[in-house]
Motif scaffolding. Structure first.
Motif, PDB file in Angstrom:
ATOM      1  N   ALA A 149       0.768  -1.338  -0.022  1.00 13.31           N
ATOM      2  CA  ALA A 149      -0.167   0.025   0.055  1.00 13.31           C
ATOM      3  C   ALA A 149       1.059   1.099  -0.066  1.00 13.31           C
ATOM      4  O   ALA A 149       0.656   2.106  -0.709  1.00 13.31           O
ATOM      5  CB  ALA A 149      -0.953   0.001   1.052  1.00 13.31           C
ATOM      6  N   TYR A 150       1.971   1.301   0.958  1.00 10.05           N
ATOM      7  CA  TYR A 150       2.900   2.405   0.955  1.00 10.05           C
ATOM      8  C   TYR A 150       3.478   2.547  -0.346  1.00 10.05           C
ATOM      9  O   TYR A 150       3.869   3.631  -0.881  1.00 10.05           O
ATOM     10  CB  TYR A 150       3.757   2.279   2.102  1.00 10.05           C
ATOM     11  CG  TYR A 150       4.660   3.511   2.353  1.00 10.05           C
ATOM     12  CD1 TYR A 150       4.235   4.676   2.486  1.00 10.05           C
ATOM     13  CD2 TYR A 150       6.129   2.853   2.220  1.00 10.05           C
ATOM     14  CE1 TYR A 150       5.229   5.544   2.524  1.00 10.05           C
ATOM     15  CE2 TYR A 150       7.005   4.308   2.405  1.00 10.05           C
ATOM     16  CZ  TYR A 150       6.623   5.421   2.781  1.00 10.05           C
ATOM     17  OH  TYR A 150       7.363   6.294   2.802  1.00 10.05           O
ATOM     18  N   MET A 151       4.028   1.503  -1.211  1.00  7.62           N
ATOM     19  CA  MET A 151       4.597   1.555  -2.405  1.00  7.62           C
ATOM     20  C   MET A 151       3.936   2.104  -3.416  1.00  7.62           C
ATOM     21  O   MET A 151       4.112   3.095  -4.151  1.00  7.62           O
ATOM     22  CB  MET A 151       5.006  -0.015  -2.809  1.00  7.62           C
ATOM     23  CG  MET A 151       5.663  -0.175  -4.123  1.00  7.62           C
ATOM     24  SD  MET A 151       5.849  -1.604  -4.601  1.00  7.62           S
ATOM     25  CE  MET A 151       4.159  -2.109  -4.841  1.00  7.62           C
ATOM     26  N   LEU A 152       2.486   1.938  -3.413  1.00 10.15           N
ATOM     27  CA  LEU A 152       1.401   2.321  -4.487  1.00 10.15           C
ATOM     28  C   LEU A 152       1.431   3.652  -4.235  1.00 10.15           C
ATOM     29  O   LEU A 152       1.200   4.415  -5.151  1.00 10.15           O
ATOM     30  CB  LEU A 152       0.231   1.230  -4.522  1.00 10.15           C
ATOM     31  CG  LEU A 152       0.420  -0.229  -4.749  1.00 10.15           C
ATOM     32  CD1 LEU A 152      -0.899  -0.784  -4.666  1.00 10.15           C
ATOM     33  CD2 LEU A 152       1.020  -0.062  -6.445  1.00 10.15           C
ATOM     34  N   GLU A 153       1.129   4.162  -3.174  1.00  8.47           N
ATOM     35  CA  GLU A 153       0.893   5.465  -2.601  1.00  8.47           C
ATOM     36  C   GLU A 153       2.032   6.430  -3.046  1.00  8.47           C
ATOM     37  O   GLU A 153       1.613   7.449  -3.415  1.00  8.47           O
ATOM     38  CB  GLU A 153       0.515   5.630  -1.033  1.00  8.47           C
ATOM     39  CG  GLU A 153       0.123   6.777  -0.441  1.00  8.47           C
ATOM     40  CD  GLU A 153      -1.302   7.346  -1.149  1.00  8.47           C
ATOM     41  OE1 GLU A 153      -1.375   8.739  -1.071  1.00  8.47           O
ATOM     42  OE2 GLU A 153      -2.369   6.326  -1.258  1.00  8.47           O
ATOM     43  N   GLU A 154       3.186   5.765  -2.811  1.00  8.36           N
ATOM     44  CA  GLU A 154       4.156   6.846  -2.828  1.00  8.36           C
ATOM     45  C   GLU A 154       4.890   6.543  -4.163  1.00  8.36           C
ATOM     46  O   GLU A 154       5.835   7.421  -4.607  1.00  8.36           O
ATOM     47  CB  GLU A 154       5.320   6.407  -1.979  1.00  8.36           C
ATOM     48  CG  GLU A 154       4.960   6.824  -0.385  1.00  8.36           C
ATOM     49  CD  GLU A 154       4.882   8.187  -0.290  1.00  8.36           C
ATOM     50  OE1 GLU A 154       5.724   9.010  -0.668  1.00  8.36           O
ATOM     51  OE2 GLU A 154       3.948   8.668   0.326  1.00  8.36           O
ATOM     52  N   GLY A 155       4.422   5.718  -5.118  1.00 10.35           N
ATOM     53  CA  GLY A 155       4.965   5.494  -6.343  1.00 10.35           C
ATOM     54  C   GLY A 155       6.628   4.958  -6.449  1.00 10.35           C
ATOM     55  O   GLY A 155       7.064   5.425  -7.174  1.00 10.35           O
ATOM     56  N   ARG A 156       7.057   4.293  -5.446  1.00  4.29           N
ATOM     57  CA  ARG A 156       8.127   3.709  -5.358  1.00  4.29           C
ATOM     58  C   ARG A 156       8.201   2.254  -5.289  1.00  4.29           C
ATOM     59  O   ARG A 156       7.246   1.695  -5.254  1.00  4.29           O
ATOM     60  CB  ARG A 156       8.645   4.236  -3.788  1.00  4.29           C
ATOM     61  CG  ARG A 156       8.911   5.606  -3.561  1.00  4.29           C
ATOM     62  CD  ARG A 156       9.053   6.118  -2.280  1.00  4.29           C
ATOM     63  NE  ARG A 156      10.185   5.518  -1.819  1.00  4.29           N
ATOM     64  CZ  ARG A 156      10.437   5.608  -0.524  1.00  4.29           C
ATOM     65  NH1 ARG A 156       9.612   6.166   0.545  1.00  4.29           N
ATOM     66  NH2 ARG A 156      11.375   4.863   0.192  1.00  4.29           N
ATOM     67  N   SER A 157       9.319   1.685  -5.572  1.00  9.59           N
ATOM     68  CA  SER A 157       9.555   0.285  -5.697  1.00  9.59           C
ATOM     69  C   SER A 157       9.579  -0.508  -4.419  1.00  9.59           C
ATOM     70  O   SER A 157       9.811   0.186  -3.527  1.00  9.59           O
ATOM     71  CB  SER A 157      10.934  -0.251  -6.529  1.00  9.59           C
ATOM     72  OG  SER A 157      12.025   0.100  -5.700  1.00  9.59           O
ATOM     73  N   LEU A 158       9.098  -1.652  -4.498  1.00  3.56           N
ATOM     74  CA  LEU A 158       9.216  -2.291  -3.062  1.00  3.56           C
ATOM     75  C   LEU A 158      10.777  -2.619  -2.604  1.00  3.56           C
ATOM     76  O   LEU A 158      10.893  -2.596  -1.434  1.00  3.56           O
ATOM     77  CB  LEU A 158       8.587  -3.700  -3.404  1.00  3.56           C
ATOM     78  CG  LEU A 158       8.328  -4.846  -2.010  1.00  3.56           C
ATOM     79  CD1 LEU A 158       7.628  -3.813  -1.058  1.00  3.56           C
ATOM     80  CD2 LEU A 158       7.399  -5.964  -2.325  1.00  3.56           C
ATOM     81  N   ALA A 159      11.462  -2.818  -3.597  1.00  3.51           N
ATOM     82  CA  ALA A 159      12.896  -2.950  -3.124  1.00  3.51           C
ATOM     83  C   ALA A 159      13.342  -1.761  -2.515  1.00  3.51           C
ATOM     84  O   ALA A 159      14.266  -1.653  -1.706  1.00  3.51           O
ATOM     85  CB  ALA A 159      13.815  -3.121  -4.519  1.00  3.51           C
ATOM     86  N   ASP A 160      12.930  -0.431  -2.829  1.00  4.44           N
ATOM     87  CA  ASP A 160      13.467   0.740  -2.304  1.00  4.44           C
ATOM     88  C   ASP A 160      12.862   1.033  -0.924  1.00  4.44           C
ATOM     89  O   ASP A 160      13.608   1.275  -0.180  1.00  4.44           O
ATOM     90  CB  ASP A 160      12.856   2.077  -3.289  1.00  4.44           C
ATOM     91  CG  ASP A 160      13.353   3.461  -2.698  1.00  4.44           C
ATOM     92  OD1 ASP A 160      14.292   3.612  -2.195  1.00  4.44           O
ATOM     93  OD2 ASP A 160      12.480   4.402  -3.028  1.00  4.44           O
TER      94      ASP A 160
END
Length: 72
Positions: free
Chosen positions: A8-19
């Protein structure tokens, strides 16, 4: 559950899961992740979350949440 938070955080922030995973501290990563998610919420989202936290297990329908918070 924590994986769902991370996604959810990844999608909200537009970042990769690895990041996101690379930034998690080794000590209590779940608390850090939850804090980051809470900080990313809009004022509307926080007010709804506050309401749901107070209501607890009683639950509310989407219509009741809109009526109480005056948020669509």
């Amino acid at each position: 559950t924590y994986l769902r938070f991370a996604i959810a955080y990844m999608l909200e922030e537009g970042r990769s899961l690895a990041d996101i995973v690379s930034q998690l501290p080794t000590n209590e990563p779940e608390k850090y992740l939850i804090q980051q998610i809470l900080e990313s919420l809009s004022g509307r989202q926080r007010s709804i979350l506050d309401l749901l936290a107070v209501i607890g297990d009683a639950g509310l329908s989407a219509e009741e949440i809109v009526d109480i918070t005056k948020q669509p």
